[in-house]
Design a protein around this motif. Structure first.
Motif, PDB file in Angstrom:
ATOM      1  N   GLU A 101      -6.313 -88.227  45.415  1.00 30.95           N
ATOM      2  CA  GLU A 101      -5.287 -87.621  46.265  1.00 30.95           C
ATOM      3  C   GLU A 101      -5.125 -86.158  45.881  1.00 30.95           C
ATOM      4  O   GLU A 101      -4.976 -85.830  44.694  1.00 30.95           O
ATOM      5  CB  GLU A 101      -3.948 -88.325  46.114  1.00 30.95           C
ATOM      6  CG  GLU A 101      -2.883 -87.728  47.043  1.00 30.95           C
ATOM      7  CD  GLU A 101      -1.470 -88.167  46.699  1.00 30.95           C
ATOM      8  OE1 GLU A 101      -0.570 -87.894  47.530  1.00 30.95           O
ATOM      9  OE2 GLU A 101      -1.259 -88.741  45.623  1.00 30.95           O
ATOM     10  N   VAL A 102      -5.119 -85.281  46.880  1.00 33.71           N
ATOM     11  CA  VAL A 102      -5.035 -83.848  46.625  1.00 33.71           C
ATOM     12  C   VAL A 102      -3.853 -83.251  47.384  1.00 33.71           C
ATOM     13  O   VAL A 102      -3.767 -83.361  48.608  1.00 33.71           O
ATOM     14  CB  VAL A 102      -6.335 -83.127  47.050  1.00 33.71           C
ATOM     15  CG1 VAL A 102      -6.238 -81.633  46.738  1.00 33.71           C
ATOM     16  CG2 VAL A 102      -7.541 -83.736  46.347  1.00 33.71           C
ATOM     17  N   VAL A 103      -2.939 -82.630  46.649  1.00 33.55           N
ATOM     18  CA  VAL A 103      -1.847 -81.861  47.247  1.00 33.55           C
ATOM     19  C   VAL A 103      -2.333 -80.423  47.413  1.00 33.55           C
ATOM     20  O   VAL A 103      -2.783 -79.794  46.446  1.00 33.55           O
ATOM     21  CB  VAL A 103      -0.584 -81.897  46.362  1.00 33.55           C
ATOM     22  CG1 VAL A 103       0.456 -80.886  46.870  1.00 33.55           C
ATOM     23  CG2 VAL A 103       0.023 -83.299  46.342  1.00 33.55           C
ATOM     24  N   HIS A 104      -2.270 -79.911  48.634  1.00 31.76           N
ATOM     25  CA  HIS A 104      -2.774 -78.557  48.889  1.00 31.76           C
ATOM     26  C   HIS A 104      -2.058 -77.952  50.094  1.00 31.76           C
ATOM     27  O   HIS A 104      -1.297 -78.643  50.788  1.00 31.76           O
ATOM     28  CB  HIS A 104      -4.288 -78.581  49.135  1.00 31.76           C
ATOM     29  CG  HIS A 104      -4.687 -79.326  50.376  1.00 31.76           C
ATOM     30  ND1 HIS A 104      -4.775 -78.718  51.615  1.00 31.76           N
ATOM     31  CD2 HIS A 104      -4.994 -80.641  50.587  1.00 31.76           C
ATOM     32  CE1 HIS A 104      -5.129 -79.610  52.518  1.00 31.76           C
ATOM     33  NE2 HIS A 104      -5.272 -80.782  51.929  1.00 31.76           N
ATOM     34  N   TYR A 105      -2.314 -76.669  50.325  1.00 32.62           N
ATOM     35  CA  TYR A 105      -1.722 -75.988  51.482  1.00 32.62           C
ATOM     36  C   TYR A 105      -2.787 -75.267  52.295  1.00 32.62           C
ATOM     37  O   TYR A 105      -2.541 -74.244  52.923  1.00 32.62           O
ATOM     38  CB  TYR A 105      -0.597 -75.029  51.065  1.00 32.62           C
ATOM     39  CG  TYR A 105      -0.883 -74.123  49.889  1.00 32.62           C
ATOM     40  CD1 TYR A 105      -1.322 -72.814  50.077  1.00 32.62           C
ATOM     41  CD2 TYR A 105      -0.679 -74.575  48.587  1.00 32.62           C
ATOM     42  CE1 TYR A 105      -1.559 -71.975  49.007  1.00 32.62           C
ATOM     43  CE2 TYR A 105      -0.922 -73.740  47.502  1.00 32.62           C
ATOM     44  CZ  TYR A 105      -1.356 -72.449  47.714  1.00 32.62           C
ATOM     45  OH  TYR A 105      -1.590 -71.623  46.632  1.00 32.62           O
ATOM     46  N   TRP A 106      -3.990 -75.851  52.325  1.00 26.73           N
ATOM     47  CA  TRP A 106      -5.053 -75.359  53.207  1.00 26.73           C
ATOM     48  C   TRP A 106      -4.866 -76.012  54.575  1.00 26.73           C
ATOM     49  O   TRP A 106      -5.464 -77.054  54.865  1.00 26.73           O
ATOM     50  CB  TRP A 106      -6.422 -75.730  52.640  1.00 26.73           C
ATOM     51  CG  TRP A 106      -6.794 -75.012  51.381  1.00 26.73           C
ATOM     52  CD1 TRP A 106      -6.695 -73.683  51.133  1.00 26.73           C
ATOM     53  CD2 TRP A 106      -7.369 -75.596  50.197  1.00 26.73           C
ATOM     54  NE1 TRP A 106      -7.157 -73.378  49.870  1.00 26.73           N
ATOM     55  CE2 TRP A 106      -7.578 -74.539  49.272  1.00 26.73           C
ATOM     56  CE3 TRP A 106      -7.737 -76.894  49.831  1.00 26.73           C
ATOM     57  CZ2 TRP A 106      -8.126 -74.750  48.007  1.00 26.73           C
ATOM     58  CZ3 TRP A 106      -8.285 -77.101  48.578  1.00 26.73           C
ATOM     59  CH2 TRP A 106      -8.470 -76.042  47.682  1.00 26.73           C
ATOM     60  N   ALA A 115      -4.147 -80.874  42.450  1.00 27.27           N
ATOM     61  CA  ALA A 115      -3.321 -80.019  43.303  1.00 27.27           C
ATOM     62  C   ALA A 115      -3.871 -78.606  43.275  1.00 27.27           C
ATOM     63  O   ALA A 115      -4.426 -78.148  42.267  1.00 27.27           O
ATOM     64  CB  ALA A 115      -1.869 -80.031  42.852  1.00 27.27           C
ATOM     65  N   GLN A 116      -3.707 -77.923  44.397  1.00 27.51           N
ATOM     66  CA  GLN A 116      -4.102 -76.524  44.527  1.00 27.51           C
ATOM     67  C   GLN A 116      -3.079 -75.673  43.792  1.00 27.51           C
ATOM     68  O   GLN A 116      -1.923 -75.565  44.199  1.00 27.51           O
ATOM     69  CB  GLN A 116      -4.157 -76.143  46.007  1.00 27.51           C
ATOM     70  CG  GLN A 116      -4.570 -74.704  46.272  1.00 27.51           C
ATOM     71  CD  GLN A 116      -4.425 -74.334  47.739  1.00 27.51           C
ATOM     72  OE1 GLN A 116      -4.103 -75.178  48.565  1.00 27.51           O
ATOM     73  NE2 GLN A 116      -4.652 -73.075  48.060  1.00 27.51           N
ATOM     74  N   LEU A 161      -8.323 -76.392  41.696  1.00 30.54           N
ATOM     75  CA  LEU A 161      -7.801 -77.752  41.749  1.00 30.54           C
ATOM     76  C   LEU A 161      -7.500 -78.194  40.326  1.00 30.54           C
ATOM     77  O   LEU A 161      -8.405 -78.475  39.537  1.00 30.54           O
ATOM     78  CB  LEU A 161      -8.808 -78.690  42.407  1.00 30.54           C
ATOM     79  CG  LEU A 161      -9.061 -78.440  43.894  1.00 30.54           C
ATOM     80  CD1 LEU A 161     -10.233 -79.275  44.390  1.00 30.54           C
ATOM     81  CD2 LEU A 161      -7.804 -78.740  44.721  1.00 30.54           C
ATOM     82  N   ALA A 162      -6.224 -78.206  39.981  1.00 25.18           N
ATOM     83  CA  ALA A 162      -5.810 -78.676  38.661  1.00 25.18           C
ATOM     84  C   ALA A 162      -5.768 -80.200  38.673  1.00 25.18           C
ATOM     85  O   ALA A 162      -5.286 -80.814  39.631  1.00 25.18           O
ATOM     86  CB  ALA A 162      -4.436 -78.117  38.303  1.00 25.18           C
ATOM     87  N   MET A 163      -6.287 -80.805  37.611  1.00 28.18           N
ATOM     88  CA  MET A 163      -6.412 -82.255  37.537  1.00 28.18           C
ATOM     89  C   MET A 163      -5.255 -82.841  36.723  1.00 28.18           C
ATOM     90  O   MET A 163      -5.034 -82.443  35.574  1.00 28.18           O
ATOM     91  CB  MET A 163      -7.751 -82.639  36.903  1.00 28.18           C
ATOM     92  CG  MET A 163      -8.945 -82.010  37.599  1.00 28.18           C
ATOM     93  SD  MET A 163      -9.110 -82.536  39.321  1.00 28.18           S
ATOM     94  CE  MET A 163     -10.346 -81.371  39.921  1.00 28.18           C
TER      95      MET A 163
END
Length: 426
Positions: free
Chosen positions: A31-36, A89-90, A306-308
């Motif tokens: 799961e990736v939280v991002h704002y792209w 997350a970005q 992308l921080a893990m």
């Protein structure tokens, strides 16, 4: 207020966000939280999603639009303090260190060592991706901030034969565009967009040394000196050329006005190019990119990474760890770097990749980054918190936007107000 208290203050929002669901039919979930979230950016994320899914993992997209990333960070903090962090997350540079100090990030040293990251990455970039010597984040690109984007058809219709290379030439172009009935500079009146212009003006008026003294050293004399007054006066002058209907508009909606011939120029980072590309437009033909007038030789940049995160106990399974490692590995594979950055408008973070696949704007950006790295002219962006914490960034946003919104604000006092705000936020 310390970092943990700031996170705890938002714990009451935790119920708003769903738990990560493990898909039983796949090898693991990421799961990736991002704002792209703009058109070109979303296309870039889709590339990453398809590769992860091809590798047999489930991609859970947690995109959060708006605010230049601030809304996504609010969601992330809420998730983290509730014990339900995403896989990744970005996140920008100083915040990687803050999350590391909270012991919430996972080491991906094994991935980095297996894929030779220390040799692939510029040293300055590699250090940003580490916490206490351990890789905890994967960089995906380098964005240049100090760009000016122009529509050559509009410029010609306004009687402008040459692209502006100085602030005076920028003002002259703005006057001609307004006189011809165009929006001179497309701009959405959001705090981060206002501060993007401000940052470019600092580079133009003060140079890289002045920029670093202001936003890395926080040198009092820079904020109280005549050059900072000149910056705020220039900001007021440029404000007269901005889209009068741009208040609160997202950046990509303003980019569309340049693409569609309603506006002549836009001051924006190179993600703006992703919108031109998504519209089927081409560099040097449909649009022109040049360094922001007066900032030639400087390179203001931000790095998407992308921080893990360490997974919650219920999600800390071998499959999900494998999915997280796959995400980190893919982020720095050349095939992904090419496609992602071609869609995103940015340049690859890997050293020495063949740039012939990219357009002239990206080629110029890569060349300028390498040159600026050698001469010490790289300027980690303040507006995109590469040189500052989010707290300091927010303090600058407040002062700059207040100045923009208050037509009677005194340029002579604005620098001192900015210094006080930054020191209060540190």
């Amino acid at each position: 207020m310390n970092s943990m208290n700031r996170l705890a203050a938002m714990v009451s929002l935790a119920a708003l966000f769903p738990l990560v669901i493990q898909a039983a039919e796949t090898k693991g979930n990421v799961e990736v939280v991002h704002y792209w979230t703009s058109g070109g950016e979303a296309k870039s994320v889709e590339v990453l999603k398809k590769i992860i899914e091809k590798d047999g993992f489930t991609w859970q997209d947690s995109a959060v639009a708006g605010g230049g990333g601030s809304a996504a960070m609010t969601v992330l903090k809420t998730r983290a303090v509730s014990g339900n962090p995403p896989t990744a997350a970005q996140i920008k540079a100083p915040d990687i260190q803050e999350w590391g100090r909270l012991d919430l990030l996972a080491s991906i040293d094994d991935v980095a060592k297996a894929n030779n990251w220390d040799s692939l990455l510029p040293e300055s970039v590699a250090q940003i991706m580490k916490y206490e010597g351990h890789y905890v984040a994967a960089p995906v690109n380098i964005h240049r901030i100090n760009w000016l984007w122009l529509n050559p058809v509009v410029l010609k219709q306004a009687g402008i034969s040459d692209v502006p290379t100085t602030l005076d030439e920028l003002y002259a172009a703005g006057d001609k565009l307004k006189a011809a009935g165009f929006i001179a500079i497309a701009h959405g009146g959001q705090a981060w967009q206002d501060t993007t212009i401000f940052e470019n003006l600092v580079l133009s008026v003060m140079g890289v040394d002045g920029f670093k003294k202001a936003f890395i050293d926080v040198d009092d004399s820079v904020f109280t000196g005549p050059k900072m007054i000149e910056v705020f006066n220039a900001l007021r002058r440029i404000q007269s050329y901005l889209d009068p209907d741009g208040n609160g508009q997202d950046w990509n909606l303003e980019t569309a006005k340049v693409i569609n011939g309603k506006a002549g120029m836009q001051i924006m980072g190179d993600w703006a190019k992703s919108e031109w590309s998504a519209a089927g437009k081409f560099a040097d033909t449909d649009y022109i990119c040049v360094p922001f007038p007066g900032s030639q030789g400087a390179y203001s940049y931000t790095i998407d990474s992308l921080a893990m995160f360490k997974l919650a106990s219920k999600n800390d399974t071998p499959g999900n760890i494998a999915a997280r490692n796959d995400l980190a590995k893919v982020a720095l594979e050349p095939s992904f770097q090419y496609v992602f950055n071609q869609n995103k408008g940015s340049i690859p973070v890997i050293k020495g990749l063949d740039m012939s696949r990219f357009d002239s704007c990206a080629q110029a950006s890569a060349k300028d980054f390498a040159a600026a790295e050698k001469t010490g002219s790289l300027a980690p962006s303040m507006a995109f918190n590469m040189s500052t914490s989010q707290a300091v960034q927010g303090a600058v946003f407040d002062v700059v936007t207040h100045f923009m919104n208050d037509k009677s604000a005194d340029a002579g006092k604005a620098g001192r107000q900015l210094l006080a705000a930054i020191k209060a936020a540190q």
